[in-house]
Write an enzyme that holds these catalytic residues in place. Structure first.
Site, PDB file in Angstrom:
ATOM      1  N   GLU A 198      -2.619  -0.173   1.785  1.00  0.00           N
ATOM      2  CA  GLU A 198      -3.879   0.120   2.474  1.00  0.00           C
ATOM      3  C   GLU A 198      -4.215   1.611   2.493  1.00  0.00           C
ATOM      4  O   GLU A 198      -5.381   1.980   2.593  1.00  0.00           O
ATOM      5  CB  GLU A 198      -3.805  -0.407   3.912  1.00  0.00           C
ATOM      6  CG  GLU A 198      -3.143   0.525   4.938  1.00  0.00           C
ATOM      7  CD  GLU A 198      -1.666   0.816   4.668  1.00  0.00           C
ATOM      8  OE1 GLU A 198      -1.041   0.023   3.938  1.00  0.00           O
ATOM      9  OE2 GLU A 198      -1.158   1.825   5.156  1.00  0.00           O
ATOM     10  N   ASP A 214      -1.000  -4.490   2.106  1.00  0.00           N
ATOM     11  CA  ASP A 214      -0.098  -3.445   2.589  1.00  0.00           C
ATOM     12  C   ASP A 214      -0.245  -2.142   1.789  1.00  0.00           C
ATOM     13  O   ASP A 214       0.281  -1.109   2.189  1.00  0.00           O
ATOM     14  CB  ASP A 214       1.347  -3.954   2.530  1.00  0.00           C
ATOM     15  CG  ASP A 214       2.299  -3.121   3.366  1.00  0.00           C
ATOM     16  OD1 ASP A 214       1.817  -2.268   4.136  1.00  0.00           O
ATOM     17  OD2 ASP A 214       3.519  -3.326   3.247  1.00  0.00           O
ATOM     18  N   ARG A 244      -4.213   3.903   0.204  1.00  0.00           N
ATOM     19  CA  ARG A 244      -5.089   4.328  -0.891  1.00  0.00           C
ATOM     20  C   ARG A 244      -6.525   3.843  -0.683  1.00  0.00           C
ATOM     21  O   ARG A 244      -7.471   4.485  -1.122  1.00  0.00           O
ATOM     22  CB  ARG A 244      -4.498   3.870  -2.233  1.00  0.00           C
ATOM     23  CG  ARG A 244      -4.368   2.388  -2.385  1.00  0.00           C
ATOM     24  CD  ARG A 244      -3.356   1.983  -3.448  1.00  0.00           C
ATOM     25  NE  ARG A 244      -1.978   2.097  -2.975  1.00  0.00           N
ATOM     26  CZ  ARG A 244      -0.909   1.794  -3.714  1.00  0.00           C
ATOM     27  NH1 ARG A 244      -1.060   1.365  -4.971  1.00  0.00           N
ATOM     28  NH2 ARG A 244       0.300   1.914  -3.218  1.00  0.00           N
ATOM     29  N   LYS A 269       4.440  -6.923   6.827  1.00  0.00           N
ATOM     30  CA  LYS A 269       5.760  -6.319   6.622  1.00  0.00           C
ATOM     31  C   LYS A 269       6.821  -7.116   7.383  1.00  0.00           C
ATOM     32  O   LYS A 269       6.508  -7.758   8.381  1.00  0.00           O
ATOM     33  CB  LYS A 269       5.766  -4.882   7.154  1.00  0.00           C
ATOM     34  CG  LYS A 269       4.967  -3.885   6.336  1.00  0.00           C
ATOM     35  CD  LYS A 269       5.017  -2.503   6.956  1.00  0.00           C
ATOM     36  CE  LYS A 269       4.232  -1.493   6.157  1.00  0.00           C
ATOM     37  NZ  LYS A 269       4.778  -1.239   4.806  1.00  0.00           N
ATOM     38  N   LYS A 322      -4.119  10.719   5.375  1.00  0.00           N
ATOM     39  CA  LYS A 322      -4.046   9.285   5.667  1.00  0.00           C
ATOM     40  C   LYS A 322      -3.699   9.121   7.142  1.00  0.00           C
ATOM     41  O   LYS A 322      -2.661   9.582   7.605  1.00  0.00           O
ATOM     42  CB  LYS A 322      -2.972   8.612   4.806  1.00  0.00           C
ATOM     43  CG  LYS A 322      -2.652   7.165   5.234  1.00  0.00           C
ATOM     44  CD  LYS A 322      -1.584   6.506   4.363  1.00  0.00           C
ATOM     45  CE  LYS A 322      -1.145   5.155   4.944  1.00  0.00           C
ATOM     46  NZ  LYS A 322      -0.093   4.493   4.132  1.00  0.00           N
ATOM     47  N   ASP A 361       0.584   0.427  10.728  1.00  0.00           N
ATOM     48  CA  ASP A 361       0.517  -0.336   9.481  1.00  0.00           C
ATOM     49  C   ASP A 361       1.431  -1.556   9.567  1.00  0.00           C
ATOM     50  O   ASP A 361       2.629  -1.478   9.309  1.00  0.00           O
ATOM     51  CB  ASP A 361       0.936   0.571   8.304  1.00  0.00           C
ATOM     52  CG  ASP A 361       0.878  -0.171   6.969  1.00  0.00           C
ATOM     53  OD1 ASP A 361       0.300  -1.275   6.922  1.00  0.00           O
ATOM     54  OD2 ASP A 361       1.396   0.384   5.975  1.00  0.00           O
ATOM     55  N   ASP A 401       2.522   6.173  10.373  1.00  0.00           N
ATOM     56  CA  ASP A 401       1.801   6.089   9.102  1.00  0.00           C
ATOM     57  C   ASP A 401       0.519   6.934   9.133  1.00  0.00           C
ATOM     58  O   ASP A 401      -0.290   6.870   8.218  1.00  0.00           O
ATOM     59  CB  ASP A 401       1.490   4.621   8.788  1.00  0.00           C
ATOM     60  CG  ASP A 401       1.374   4.358   7.295  1.00  0.00           C
ATOM     61  OD1 ASP A 401       1.820   5.211   6.503  1.00  0.00           O
ATOM     62  OD2 ASP A 401       0.817   3.302   6.935  1.00  0.00           O
TER      63      ASP A 401
HETATM   64  N1  BES Z   1       2.816   3.134   4.847  1.00  0.00           N
HETATM   65  C1  BES Z   1       3.419   2.453   3.767  1.00  0.00           C
HETATM   66  C2  BES Z   1       4.421   3.320   2.998  1.00  0.00           C
HETATM   67  C3  BES Z   1       5.643   3.720   3.768  1.00  0.00           C
HETATM   68  C4  BES Z   1       6.740   2.900   3.832  1.00  0.00           C
HETATM   69  C5  BES Z   1       5.692   4.947   4.414  1.00  0.00           C
HETATM   70  C6  BES Z   1       7.866   3.292   4.536  1.00  0.00           C
HETATM   71  C7  BES Z   1       6.814   5.325   5.098  1.00  0.00           C
HETATM   72  C8  BES Z   1       7.905   4.500   5.164  1.00  0.00           C
HETATM   73  C9  BES Z   1       2.346   1.984   2.795  1.00  0.00           C
HETATM   74  O1  BES Z   1       1.130   1.639   3.365  1.00  0.00           O
HETATM   75  C10 BES Z   1       2.877   0.772   2.124  1.00  0.00           C
HETATM   76  O2  BES Z   1       3.047  -0.209   2.783  1.00  0.00           O
HETATM   77  N2  BES Z   1       3.121   0.866   0.827  1.00  0.00           N
HETATM   78  C11 BES Z   1       3.646  -0.209   0.087  1.00  0.00           C
HETATM   79  C12 BES Z   1       2.902  -0.285  -1.224  1.00  0.00           C
HETATM   80  C13 BES Z   1       3.166  -1.517  -2.008  1.00  0.00           C
HETATM   81  C14 BES Z   1       2.592  -2.728  -1.294  1.00  0.00           C
HETATM   82  C15 BES Z   1       2.574  -1.357  -3.368  1.00  0.00           C
HETATM   83  C16 BES Z   1       5.122   0.047  -0.158  1.00  0.00           C
HETATM   84  O3  BES Z   1       5.502   1.217  -0.358  1.00  0.00           O
HETATM   85  O4  BES Z   1       5.895  -0.891  -0.086  1.00  0.00           O
HETATM   86 ZN    ZN Z   2       0.680   2.548   5.129  1.00  0.00          ZN
HETATM   87 MN    MN Z   3       1.104  -0.375   4.010  1.00  0.00          MN
END
Ligand code: BES
Ligand code: ZN
Ligand code: MN
Length: 487
Positions: A336, A334, A338, A264, A252, A257, A275
């Protein structure tokens, strides 16, 4: 940092001499004052202990550093040795000394253990100072060279291999550390092309038009809110048998992000420059594997996008069609990673028919809730692949913990309007993310997903890294290739 092997008998008297010491086994040739001082300081050679003393040898005063490496029969012997090398470098990195001499003549360290000591030293010595223009003298890195004396025969060759791994880890750290105005999809590709030039790795790049033609609607949907165009980067290493299906690593690479329209919160958003840690691990692993001329066929693929919320950005509720033909309702922009990975996974299967796939991604915050910063989460449809990866994790220090997959979780991402939605309920968020990815894996292809969200960046110094980018994943993948694909 320069690491060179020298002949102890002809080398000039060094100013700092480092000696690894086993538990309760002080070197017998130490000057009395040093031996007594070490004892008085309760130095026993326990793993991680460091003692420093000064003694006059001929004219000059020499600093003698004893570095504890613990018991030779310890289970974690290799890790303890690595950590000792790292500990010494952490202590002297900015101490004003340009060089350290590692005197291994009475250490009993094997060639492999010597390489471990040096790997720890080298990795701990890495820093990214490119943007610091006002460092005070005592903050500047002064340590430039380690000379190694009295090493066991074969140490040089062992070190050459580990040095290739160190290059890979350092490259991954560099990519992760760079801010998102410097590293974005196009510049990520450029940096990798430059770094991998001359290594024998073949580079392929897909631009928007090519991705559009392939139908990568999920990946492109994420990219469409950014002015920076997306890329797919493929790095091919063919060091194995001709015609043998390659192992595929997929990363990824969200170079920033913001969350997109599901934006966020401001606090901590700067972290989202890393990210792309999965993509960086893949690029670093390719550099390591090629650098040591691994006897295996491996392809590394990075899905590179920036997730931004402009007027053209995708909206919650949009339905996109992935390259596989499956449709996705984007509930949360968010989630994204996947969406990027699913098209990269489809592409790597169509293009390379890999023998197995491992993807690495900073995919979910929920993974950090589960495991903190000690293990990455592993998901797999194949026990042998999972076991091989877990063993490689233990061996390399990039540790993994397995999580479940199953139909009950899979059901949670069914959508009323499309084939699936991109998020499930709040609980089990790392697992539903993995289920989403599994929907893009062909029947019979061994696949594992590593959620490395808690491992890419460290808020405090660790065994072989300072705070900041860890380079997690490079050593894991390199070790997996060594132990499972190279016969
Ligand atoms: N890149 C983030 C996950 C992340 C968060 C990595 C903090 C490292 C530190 C990912 O793209 C994300 O935002 N995931 C969301 C998913 C949710 C919207 C289902 C999350 O984990 O909040
Ligand atoms: Zn992300
Ligand atoms: Mn995200």
């Amino acid at each position: 940092m320069q690491i060179q092997f020298v002949d102890a008998t002809t080398a000039p008297t060094p100013r700092v001499v480092v000696r690894p010491v086993n538990q309760d086994a002080l070197p017998t040739d130490l000057e009395l004052v040093l031996a007594e001082a070490a004892k008085l300081s309760r130095f026993t050679g326990k793993a991680g202990q460091i003692f420093e003393g000064f003694v006059q040898r001929g004219g000059p005063v020499v600093r003698v550093v004893l570095a504890g490496i613990g018991s030779p029969s310890a289970d974690d012997r290799r890790a303890a040795i690595e950590k000792a090398g790292a500990g010494v470098v952490a202590k002297y990195l900015t101490a004003g000394e340009p060089a350290l001499a590692f005197d291994l003549s009475a250490s009993g360290l094997s060639a492999q253990e010597t390489a471990a000591l040096l790997l720890g030293a080298r990795l701990r010595g890495w820093r990214h100072d490119a943007y610091r223009t006002r460092l005070k003298d005592d903050q500047k890195k002064t340590l430039q060279t380690i000379t190694v004396m009295g090493a066991a025969p074969g140490s040089g060759g062992e070190w050459l291999r580990e040095a290739a791994v160190a290059e890979g880890v350092e490259f991954a750290r560099e990519l992760v550390t760079e801010p998102a105005n410097v590293i974005y999809p196009e510049s990520f590709v450029e940096r990798c092309s430059r770094r991998l030039a001359g290594t024998g790795v073949q580079i392929r790049v897909l631009d928007d038009a090519e991705m559009r033609a392939l139908g990568m609607g999920a990946l492109l949907g994420v990219a469409q809110g950014s002015v920076r165009p997306a890329r797919i980067l493929a790095m091919e290493w063919r060091g194995g048998k001709e015609g043998e299906r390659p192992m595929a690593f997929v990363g990824k690479g969200v170079t920033f992000d913001t969350g997109g329209i599901s934006i966020k919160p401001a606090a901590g958003m700067e972290d989202m420059k890393w990210d792309m840690g999965g993509a960086a691990a893949v690029a670093g692993a390719m550099l390591a594997i090629a650098g040591r001329k691994a006897n295996a066929n491996v392809v590394g693929v990075c899905g590179l996008v920036e997730n931004m919320p402009d007027g053209n950005a995708q909206r919650p509720g949009d339905v996109v069609t992935s390259m596989s033909g499956q449709t996705i309702e984007v509930i949360n922009t968010d989630a994204e990673g996947r969406l990027v990975l699913c098209d990269a996974l489809t592409w790597v299967q169509r293009e390379y028919h890999p023998a197995a796939i491992v993807d690495l991604a900073t995919l979910t915050g929920a993974m950090i809730v589960s495991l903190g910063n000690e293990y990455a989460g592993l998901f797999a449809n194949d026990d042998k692949l999972a076991e091989g990866l877990i063993a490689a994790g233990t061996g390399s220090g990039d540790r993994l913990w397995r999580f479940p997959l199953g139909p009950a979780y899979d059901k949670l991402i069914d959508s009323p309007i499309a084939d699936m939605k991109n998020v499930g309920p709040r609980f089990g968020g790392s697992i539903t993310a993995a289920q989403f990815l599994q929907r893009f894996i062909d029947q019979g292809t061994p696949w594992s997903h590593l959620d490395i969200a808690g491992m890419v960046w460290a808020d405090k110094p660790g065994a072989t890294w300072d705070k900041g980018a860890t380079g997690y994943g490079v050593r894991l993948l390199d070790r997996y290739v060594r132990d499972n694909l190279e016969g």
